[in-house]
Design an enzyme around this catalytic site. Structure first.
Site, PDB file in Angstrom:
ATOM      1  N   TRP A  38       0.804  -1.103   0.113  1.00  0.00           N
ATOM      2  CA  TRP A  38      -0.136  -0.011   0.030  1.00  0.00           C
ATOM      3  C   TRP A  38       0.811   1.353   0.236  1.00  0.00           C
ATOM      4  O   TRP A  38       2.008   1.277   0.718  1.00  0.00           O
ATOM      5  CB  TRP A  38      -0.910  -0.047   1.150  1.00  0.00           C
ATOM      6  CG  TRP A  38      -1.469   1.324   1.572  1.00  0.00           C
ATOM      7  CD1 TRP A  38      -0.689   2.245   2.259  1.00  0.00           C
ATOM      8  CD2 TRP A  38      -2.638   1.785   1.347  1.00  0.00           C
ATOM      9  NE1 TRP A  38      -1.666   3.443   2.388  1.00  0.00           N
ATOM     10  CE2 TRP A  38      -2.831   2.939   1.960  1.00  0.00           C
ATOM     11  CE3 TRP A  38      -3.964   1.189   0.668  1.00  0.00           C
ATOM     12  CZ2 TRP A  38      -3.997   3.800   1.550  1.00  0.00           C
ATOM     13  CZ3 TRP A  38      -5.157   2.178   0.705  1.00  0.00           C
ATOM     14  CH2 TRP A  38      -5.253   3.187   1.112  1.00  0.00           C
ATOM     15  N   MET A  39       0.404   2.365  -0.759  1.00  0.00           N
ATOM     16  CA  MET A  39       1.129   3.649  -0.756  1.00  0.00           C
ATOM     17  C   MET A  39       0.127   4.700  -0.587  1.00  0.00           C
ATOM     18  O   MET A  39      -1.044   4.665  -1.172  1.00  0.00           O
ATOM     19  CB  MET A  39       1.506   3.870  -2.054  1.00  0.00           C
ATOM     20  CG  MET A  39       2.127   5.418  -2.239  1.00  0.00           C
ATOM     21  SD  MET A  39       2.404   5.646  -4.312  1.00  0.00           S
ATOM     22  CE  MET A  39       4.273   5.081  -4.298  1.00  0.00           C
ATOM     23  N   ASN A  40       0.310   5.545   0.341  1.00  0.00           N
ATOM     24  CA  ASN A  40      -0.513   6.876   0.124  1.00  0.00           C
ATOM     25  C   ASN A  40       0.552   7.969   0.103  1.00  0.00           C
ATOM     26  O   ASN A  40       1.305   8.000  -0.771  1.00  0.00           O
ATOM     27  CB  ASN A  40      -1.626   6.833   1.266  1.00  0.00           C
ATOM     28  CG  ASN A  40      -1.133   6.811   2.888  1.00  0.00           C
ATOM     29  OD1 ASN A  40      -0.715   5.982   3.212  1.00  0.00           O
ATOM     30  ND2 ASN A  40      -1.537   7.949   3.600  1.00  0.00           N
ATOM     31  N   ASP A  41       0.176   9.140   0.716  1.00  0.00           N
ATOM     32  CA  ASP A  41       0.775  10.575   0.511  1.00  0.00           C
ATOM     33  C   ASP A  41       2.267  10.324   0.138  1.00  0.00           C
ATOM     34  O   ASP A  41       2.992   9.642   0.578  1.00  0.00           O
ATOM     35  CB  ASP A  41       0.819  11.542   1.735  1.00  0.00           C
ATOM     36  CG  ASP A  41      -0.374  11.208   2.703  1.00  0.00           C
ATOM     37  OD1 ASP A  41      -1.280  10.719   1.946  1.00  0.00           O
ATOM     38  OD2 ASP A  41      -0.530  11.877   3.459  1.00  0.00           O
ATOM     39  N   GLN A  57       4.152   7.322   2.108  1.00  0.00           N
ATOM     40  CA  GLN A  57       3.420   6.647   3.195  1.00  0.00           C
ATOM     41  C   GLN A  57       3.067   5.050   2.562  1.00  0.00           C
ATOM     42  O   GLN A  57       2.559   4.846   1.628  1.00  0.00           O
ATOM     43  CB  GLN A  57       2.018   7.216   3.609  1.00  0.00           C
ATOM     44  CG  GLN A  57       2.196   8.574   4.274  1.00  0.00           C
ATOM     45  CD  GLN A  57       2.663   8.246   5.627  1.00  0.00           C
ATOM     46  OE1 GLN A  57       1.765   8.172   6.515  1.00  0.00           O
ATOM     47  NE2 GLN A  57       3.741   8.480   6.070  1.00  0.00           N
ATOM     48  N   ARG A 169      -0.458  17.109  12.286  1.00  0.00           N
ATOM     49  CA  ARG A 169       0.430  16.220  11.652  1.00  0.00           C
ATOM     50  C   ARG A 169       1.119  16.844  10.245  1.00  0.00           C
ATOM     51  O   ARG A 169       0.379  17.914   9.943  1.00  0.00           O
ATOM     52  CB  ARG A 169      -0.146  14.936  11.285  1.00  0.00           C
ATOM     53  CG  ARG A 169      -1.507  15.041  10.639  1.00  0.00           C
ATOM     54  CD  ARG A 169      -2.333  13.643  10.290  1.00  0.00           C
ATOM     55  NE  ARG A 169      -3.483  13.894  10.067  1.00  0.00           N
ATOM     56  CZ  ARG A 169      -4.620  13.879  10.581  1.00  0.00           C
ATOM     57  NH1 ARG A 169      -4.470  13.721  11.891  1.00  0.00           N
ATOM     58  NH2 ARG A 169      -5.731  13.980  10.132  1.00  0.00           N
ATOM     59  N   ASP A 170       1.789  16.261   9.527  1.00  0.00           N
ATOM     60  CA  ASP A 170       2.382  16.417   8.104  1.00  0.00           C
ATOM     61  C   ASP A 170       3.189  17.552   8.009  1.00  0.00           C
ATOM     62  O   ASP A 170       2.585  18.644   7.184  1.00  0.00           O
ATOM     63  CB  ASP A 170       0.944  16.504   7.216  1.00  0.00           C
ATOM     64  CG  ASP A 170       0.195  15.290   7.618  1.00  0.00           C
ATOM     65  OD1 ASP A 170       0.536  14.142   7.947  1.00  0.00           O
ATOM     66  OD2 ASP A 170      -1.050  15.460   7.044  1.00  0.00           O
ATOM     67  N   GLU A 225      -5.357  18.539   6.492  1.00  0.00           N
ATOM     68  CA  GLU A 225      -3.999  17.713   6.408  1.00  0.00           C
ATOM     69  C   GLU A 225      -3.144  18.289   5.238  1.00  0.00           C
ATOM     70  O   GLU A 225      -3.517  19.045   4.239  1.00  0.00           O
ATOM     71  CB  GLU A 225      -4.587  16.232   5.873  1.00  0.00           C
ATOM     72  CG  GLU A 225      -5.498  15.789   6.907  1.00  0.00           C
ATOM     73  CD  GLU A 225      -5.771  14.206   6.452  1.00  0.00           C
ATOM     74  OE1 GLU A 225      -5.596  13.528   7.526  1.00  0.00           O
ATOM     75  OE2 GLU A 225      -6.143  14.065   5.338  1.00  0.00           O
ATOM     76  N   TRP A 308      -9.163   9.016  -0.399  1.00  0.00           N
ATOM     77  CA  TRP A 308      -9.587   8.372   0.501  1.00  0.00           C
ATOM     78  C   TRP A 308     -11.217   7.775   0.395  1.00  0.00           C
ATOM     79  O   TRP A 308     -11.549   6.716   0.611  1.00  0.00           O
ATOM     80  CB  TRP A 308      -9.585   9.273   2.178  1.00  0.00           C
ATOM     81  CG  TRP A 308      -8.191   9.137   2.477  1.00  0.00           C
ATOM     82  CD1 TRP A 308      -7.545  10.477   2.521  1.00  0.00           C
ATOM     83  CD2 TRP A 308      -7.371   8.105   2.816  1.00  0.00           C
ATOM     84  NE1 TRP A 308      -6.302  10.196   2.960  1.00  0.00           N
ATOM     85  CE2 TRP A 308      -6.130   8.617   3.182  1.00  0.00           C
ATOM     86  CE3 TRP A 308      -7.412   6.613   3.098  1.00  0.00           C
ATOM     87  CZ2 TRP A 308      -5.090   8.216   3.594  1.00  0.00           C
ATOM     88  CZ3 TRP A 308      -6.240   6.148   3.352  1.00  0.00           C
ATOM     89  CH2 TRP A 308      -5.181   6.623   3.914  1.00  0.00           C
TER      90      TRP A 308
HETATM   91  C1  FRU Z   1      -3.364  12.161   4.573  1.00  0.00           C
HETATM   92  C2  FRU Z   1      -3.073  11.490   5.579  1.00  0.00           C
HETATM   93  C3  FRU Z   1      -2.183  12.589   6.605  1.00  0.00           C
HETATM   94  C4  FRU Z   1      -1.374  11.459   7.249  1.00  0.00           C
HETATM   95  C5  FRU Z   1      -1.239  10.222   6.512  1.00  0.00           C
HETATM   96  C6  FRU Z   1      -1.325   9.002   7.382  1.00  0.00           C
HETATM   97  O1  FRU Z   1      -3.737  11.323   3.430  1.00  0.00           O
HETATM   98  O2  FRU Z   1      -4.257  11.132   6.441  1.00  0.00           O
HETATM   99  O3  FRU Z   1      -2.746  13.446   7.168  1.00  0.00           O
HETATM  100  O4  FRU Z   1       0.094  11.953   7.718  1.00  0.00           O
HETATM  101  O5  FRU Z   1      -2.279  10.356   5.621  1.00  0.00           O
HETATM  102  O6  FRU Z   1      -0.829   7.767   6.436  1.00  0.00           O
END
Ligand code: FRU
Length: 496
Positions: A38-41, A57, A169-170, A225, A308
């Site tokens: 899995w990949m996100n940000d 991520q 965060r972030d 975010e 999301w």
């Molecule tokens: C945004 C987020 C960030 C957080 C990360 C967690 O997509 O919710 O705010 O740092 O993903 O994976």
């Protein structure tokens, strides 16, 4: 020492083996996808020691969000990516529930500094949970990173009253010309309303709260975010990804959105006053953008090419989930954010096919125009002296069963992307409409296809619509359609 922690060693061993199960042709050709799982940000997007670094991520072990690591890849042209071993794993008491999003900068001594959010959950009596998010550092050489011994460097005690310590965060860091550092962090008030906080540091390690850079005051969604803040031309730009948006006309849609604010920065006070707001991307799959500056001064943005709200749209036969958008060059023109594919993409163009003044009425296909890794420019206009056409559409990733389309209705200037017939078996959002700027039915479009995605740049980048698709690759047809008559110039390249 962190870089040799058991958790990170396991992740590195796992990803190296698992990556081999994914054939190159089952991935995008020039968009970065997760090494496995899995990949996100996008995280830590930066230029370091002669290479672009893009972290992300990452949950290597399966295709769902779970305890966050940082995956890592490098490139010399922002398009050919080479995986490096995972950079961070949740292996310390302050980040044991995840190494969330963050950014990177080069220190004067040549080391690479990562700043990220450490997540820690504590179980309370009666089973309730209390979560704290703090900002943490790791220093490295571009491959191995060691977490800073005094982590976390920004935590609840640094926050003004009324700020949530759970939604904090972030961090996005930058180094100023005078050698000091700034960092913006996403946050909300205890009532859930989003804001961006500004922190300052003389050396990148010792941080103090400066100001609330901007508070949402109930306007754009709730928690903010992934903030990013930078000068562009004569303006300052604040990018954020607000959760829980309400729609506003065709500008913003429900759910997780993307927001670009352009305005004025009072550096002394540490406050930002926007003059203009717009979506960053008007399509379906885009979120959590992050920018960096190239050595030649361009401001480049990437985003997570997902959202999301649409993560249930996934392929059943692919053991990866998550890719980045095309890196996009940013500029401000006529007070708006413009985005264009990085110019490095031009080196991928092969097999030019150009047709001018093609009259489209009904459905047509053109010799040599098809494919799933494509760069295609279109200029459309009505036929001189005739009534305005009623509709223009392009279908792609097409065969007798599937297609994805974008269509334009000049009467109301609405451009719509529709991937309903892309093979999805889920009842989630598959269409989105955007109001575009068109005079007399004229429209300029650039479409980039890369196996599992389509990015449509409208009017030289004044707007972009992005969507992923998992349509089988053999569906590679492209056709054009008009109700009424449209005149069209097309230039199409294969991207190789
Ligand atoms: C945004 C987020 C960030 C957080 C990360 C967690 O997509 O919710 O705010 O740092 O993903 O994976």
């Amino acid at each position: 020492m962190n870089m040799t922690s058991q958790t990170l060693r396991e992740a590195r061993k796992y990803e190296e083996a698992a990556e081999k199960n994914i054939a190159a042709e089952d991935r995008p050709a020039f968009h970065l996808s997760t090494r496995t799982g899995w990949m996100n940000d996008p995280n830590g997007f930066s230029y370091y020691n002669g290479k672009y670094h893009l972290f992300y991520q990452y949950h290597p072990y399966d295709c769902h969000w779970n305890s966050m690591h940082w995956g890592h890849a490098v490139s010399t042209d922002l398009l050919h990516w080479e995986y490096l071993p995972a950079a961070l794993a949740p292996d310390e008491s302050y980040d044991r529930d995840g190494c969330f999003s963050g950014s990177a900068v080069t220190l004067p001594d040549g080391r690479h500094l990562l700043i990220y959010t450490g997540v820690r959950k504590d179980r309370r009596e009666l089973g309730s949970e209390c979560e704290e998010q703090t900002q943490c550092l790791a220093v490295g050489d571009g491959t191995d990173y060691e977490k800073y011994e005094n982590n976390p460097v920004i935590s609840a005690k640094d926050l003004p009253e009324g700020c949530s310590a759970k939604d904090f965060r972030d961090p996005k860091i930058w180094r100023k010309e005078d050698g000091t550092y700034c960092c913006v962090v996403g946050n909300c008030l205890t009532d859930g309303d989003g804001q961006v906080l500004l922190f300052v540091s003389a050396d990148g390690f010792d941080w103090k709260f400066k100001s609330v850079l901007m508070a949402n005051k109930g306007r754009f969604g709730r928690m903010w975010e992934c903030p990013d803040f930078f000068p562009l031309g004569d303006e300052w730009v604040l990018l954020v990804s607000p959760q829980d948006m309400l729609p506003e006309g065709f500008e913003y849609h429900n759910g997780n959105g993307t927001l670009c604010l352009i305005g004025e920065y009072d550096e002394e006070k540490g406050t930002f006053t926007p003059r203009h707001d717009q979506s960053i991307d008007y399509g379906i799959d885009f979120y959590a953008s992050q920018t960096m500056q190239t050595p030649d001064g361009r401001r480049i943005m990437v985003g997570w090419m997902q959202n999301w709200d649409t993560c249930d749209f996934r392929a059943h036969d692919i053991s990866w989930f998550g890719q980045m958008s095309l890196p996009r060059e940013l500029s401000i023109e006529n007070g708006r954010l413009y985005q264009r594919p990085v110019r490095e993409l031009e080196a991928f163009r092969r097999n030019r096919v150009a047709c001018e003044n093609v009259c489209v009425s009904g459905e047509i296909t053109l010799e040599g125009i098809k494919g799933r890794t494509v760069d295609m420019e279109l200029l459309i206009r009505p036929k001189d002296g005739e009534d305005l056409y009623r509709k223009f559409a392009v279908r792609f990733a097409q065969n007798d069963r599937f297609y994805t389309s974008f269509s334009f209705h000049p009467q109301d200037s609405i451009l719509k992307i529709d991937r309903k017939f892309s093979g999805s078996r889920r009842a989630i959002i598959h269409q989105r409409r955007s109001c575009v700027d068109s005079r007399d039915g004229r429209l300029r479009l650039r479409i980039i296809l890369d196996r599992f995605s389509a990015e449509i740049f409208v009017n030289d980048g004044a707007q972009v619509m992005t969507a992923i698709l998992y349509t089988p690759q053999e569906a590679d047809g492209i056709s054009f359609f008009a109700e009424g008559a449209v005149y069209m110039d097309v230039v199409k390249y294969d991207l190789v």
